[in-house]
Design a protein around this motif. Structure first.
Motif, mmCIF file in Angstrom:
data_model
loop_
_atom_site.group_PDB
_atom_site.id
_atom_site.type_symbol
_atom_site.label_atom_id
_atom_site.label_comp_id
_atom_site.label_asym_id
_atom_site.label_seq_id
_atom_site.Cartn_x
_atom_site.Cartn_y
_atom_site.Cartn_z
ATOM 1 N N LEU A 1 0.874 -1.189 -0.177
ATOM 2 C CA LEU A 1 0.157 -0.233 0.306
ATOM 3 C C LEU A 1 0.840 1.235 0.072
ATOM 4 O O LEU A 1 0.207 2.379 0.405
ATOM 5 C CB LEU A 1 -1.030 0.023 1.217
ATOM 6 C CG LEU A 1 -2.047 -1.336 1.289
ATOM 7 C CD1 LEU A 1 -2.923 -0.937 2.576
ATOM 8 C CD2 LEU A 1 -2.783 -1.335 0.372
ATOM 9 N N ASP A 2 2.088 1.225 -0.440
ATOM 10 C CA ASP A 2 2.843 2.359 -0.171
ATOM 11 C C ASP A 2 2.703 3.285 -1.579
ATOM 12 O O ASP A 2 2.098 2.874 -2.661
ATOM 13 C CB ASP A 2 4.522 2.009 -0.200
ATOM 14 C CG ASP A 2 5.210 2.968 0.447
ATOM 15 O OD1 ASP A 2 4.980 4.116 0.436
ATOM 16 O OD2 ASP A 2 6.252 2.506 1.139
ATOM 17 N N ARG A 3 3.428 4.407 -1.669
ATOM 18 C CA ARG A 3 3.345 5.111 -2.837
ATOM 19 C C ARG A 3 3.609 4.534 -3.799
ATOM 20 O O ARG A 3 4.568 3.610 -3.640
ATOM 21 C CB ARG A 3 3.993 6.661 -2.616
ATOM 22 C CG ARG A 3 3.117 7.400 -1.537
ATOM 23 C CD ARG A 3 3.974 8.960 -1.466
ATOM 24 N NE ARG A 3 3.307 9.641 -0.461
ATOM 25 C CZ ARG A 3 3.591 9.888 0.688
ATOM 26 N NH1 ARG A 3 4.483 9.138 1.259
ATOM 27 N NH2 ARG A 3 2.896 10.950 1.313
ATOM 28 N N ASP A 4 3.430 4.842 -5.152
ATOM 29 C CA ASP A 4 3.992 4.409 -6.454
ATOM 30 C C ASP A 4 5.369 4.296 -6.382
ATOM 31 O O ASP A 4 5.836 3.266 -6.890
ATOM 32 C CB ASP A 4 3.202 5.066 -7.616
ATOM 33 C CG ASP A 4 1.772 4.670 -7.653
ATOM 34 O OD1 ASP A 4 1.146 3.852 -7.194
ATOM 35 O OD2 ASP A 4 1.060 5.513 -8.389
ATOM 36 N N ASN A 5 6.023 5.246 -6.127
ATOM 37 C CA ASN A 5 7.419 5.281 -6.270
ATOM 38 C C ASN A 5 8.195 4.302 -5.632
ATOM 39 O O ASN A 5 9.007 3.760 -5.893
ATOM 40 C CB ASN A 5 7.977 6.795 -6.035
ATOM 41 C CG ASN A 5 7.749 7.783 -7.132
ATOM 42 O OD1 ASN A 5 7.218 7.496 -8.117
ATOM 43 N ND2 ASN A 5 7.722 9.062 -6.764
ATOM 44 N N ASN A 6 7.648 4.284 -4.362
ATOM 45 C CA ASN A 6 8.278 3.292 -3.337
ATOM 46 C C ASN A 6 7.949 1.884 -3.726
ATOM 47 O O ASN A 6 8.628 0.821 -3.759
ATOM 48 C CB ASN A 6 7.955 3.626 -1.905
ATOM 49 C CG ASN A 6 8.421 4.512 -1.112
ATOM 50 O OD1 ASN A 6 9.311 5.160 -1.750
ATOM 51 N ND2 ASN A 6 7.830 5.268 -0.394
#
Length: 353
Positions: free
Chosen positions: A335-340
């Protein structure tokens, strides 16, 4: 992961609270849960009605500071008051890693952690925690001890259509939900319980009264606004005022992320992931495999400590020992941000032995 969606929604979920508003402890003195804002109660019932994932009729809605507080309130309410020793609290392994520490942190005389429900054989009363879909491995769970002296707490934080097919409304004595997993708003610290038995509800409410004298009204009103947006977007079908419906957006993103992760795992030949049987989702009206909020990753071959192995490749994960199982497993957030998330998949796909 949800941040981008709520940026698109924009001002529709903005809440303005003036300095003189909502200053009292009390929200609705006619309600058994006197600190529950009526607006939030209405939107909780509505979102369950729209999604079809839980029965709310004939239930008391209790708001808490996240489902963490409600979990402790449930243990307090369900523990026998006149028992000769603390009641045992169990859950099938792999279980949510915070269950043991939360249960035992105050060394309560009412309850104590007793480990894996599958190996529990002690006579007498017990409380079994049933997390379904399960954190960390994503599997659908049912109770395993099944004895007459037991009581159940169903943690249904992940029973939403972006994570798993909604086959029928959950209908249990005590069910826990939270906005952190349903909409992504972990910082609101708002969860709710649906409780059938009035006396259990009263005791849970008493715990929250003693613990925090209620729950933040500001957070409740913000949660109500967000849940209203979720229901509004769902009732409008594909798009809602130019924005994709919340669950269609979140389902789509989760499906794409699980596709990318499985491709990376298959190319590495070092790791494995659980396989889930597909099922029909009544809400989305489609058949799909569960796509959990966490990946339950196993290191194969002779890698005995998967957490340490991944840390050596600049990937942070939580090892299996925290969940009551082998350290060959780790839990990784989806569920992290797209970049991560994209960086995680890239690093994972480059690991070779």
């Amino acid at each position: 992961m949800y941040e981008h969606y709520w940026q698109q929604v924009g001002e529709k979920t903005t809440v303005v609270i003036r300095g003189w508003q909502h200053m009292s402890y009390f929200s609705d003195v006619s309600n058994i849960c006197w600190f529950l804002e009526p607006e939030l109660a209405e939107e909780i019932a509505r979102v369950h009605r729209v999604v079809g994932n839980a029965v709310t009729e004939g239930r008391h809605i209790i708001v808490g500071t996240g489902s963490s507080q409600l979990f402790l309130a449930a243990l307090f309410a369900l523990s026998p008051r006149d028992g000769p020793e603390p009641v045992s609290v169990v859950s099938q392994a792999p279980f949510y890693s915070s269950y043991p520490s939360m249960t035992d942190c105050l060394k309560s005389g009412l309850y104590k952690w007793a480990g894996d429900a599958q190996s529990y054989s002690k006579e007498g009363p017990y409380i079994e925690l049933v997390t379904s879909p399960n954190n960390p491995d994503g599997n659908v769970r049912r109770s395993v001890v099944n004895r007459s002296e037991g009581t159940l707490v169903h943690d249904l934080a992940y029973y939403w259509p972006q994570y798993t097919p909604i086959s029928s409304p959950a209908d249990h004595e005590l069910m826990l939900f939270t906005v952190s997993k349903s909409t992504g708003h972990a910082g609101m610290r708002i969860g709710w319980a649906l409780v059938k038995d009035q006396e259990v509800a009263r005791r849970m409410i008493k715990f929250i009264e003693l613990n925090t004298i209620g729950v933040s009204k500001d957070s409740q009103l913000r949660a109500a606004k967000v849940l209203k947006a979720v229901s509004d977007s769902s009732e409008h079908g594909g798009t809602w005022e130019g924005v994709e419906s919340f669950f269609k957006f979140s389902y789509r993103v989760m499906a794409e992320r699980w596709k990318l992760l499985r491709e990376a795992v298959n190319s590495s030949r070092i790791f494995s992931l659980p396989e889930f049987p597909p099922a029909h989702c009544n809400f989305l009206n489609r058949v799909f495999e569960p796509q959990p909020a966490f990946a339950w990753l196993k290191c194969e071959r002779d890698i005995d400590d998967c957490e340490s192995f991944l840390r050596g490749h600049k990937i942070l994960a939580r090892g299996g020992k925290h969940f009551g199982v082998s350290p060959k497993y780790v839990r990784v957030s989806m569920l992290d941000r797209d970049n991560n998330f994209n960086l995680f998949v890239k690093r994972l796909s480059t690991i070779h032995l």
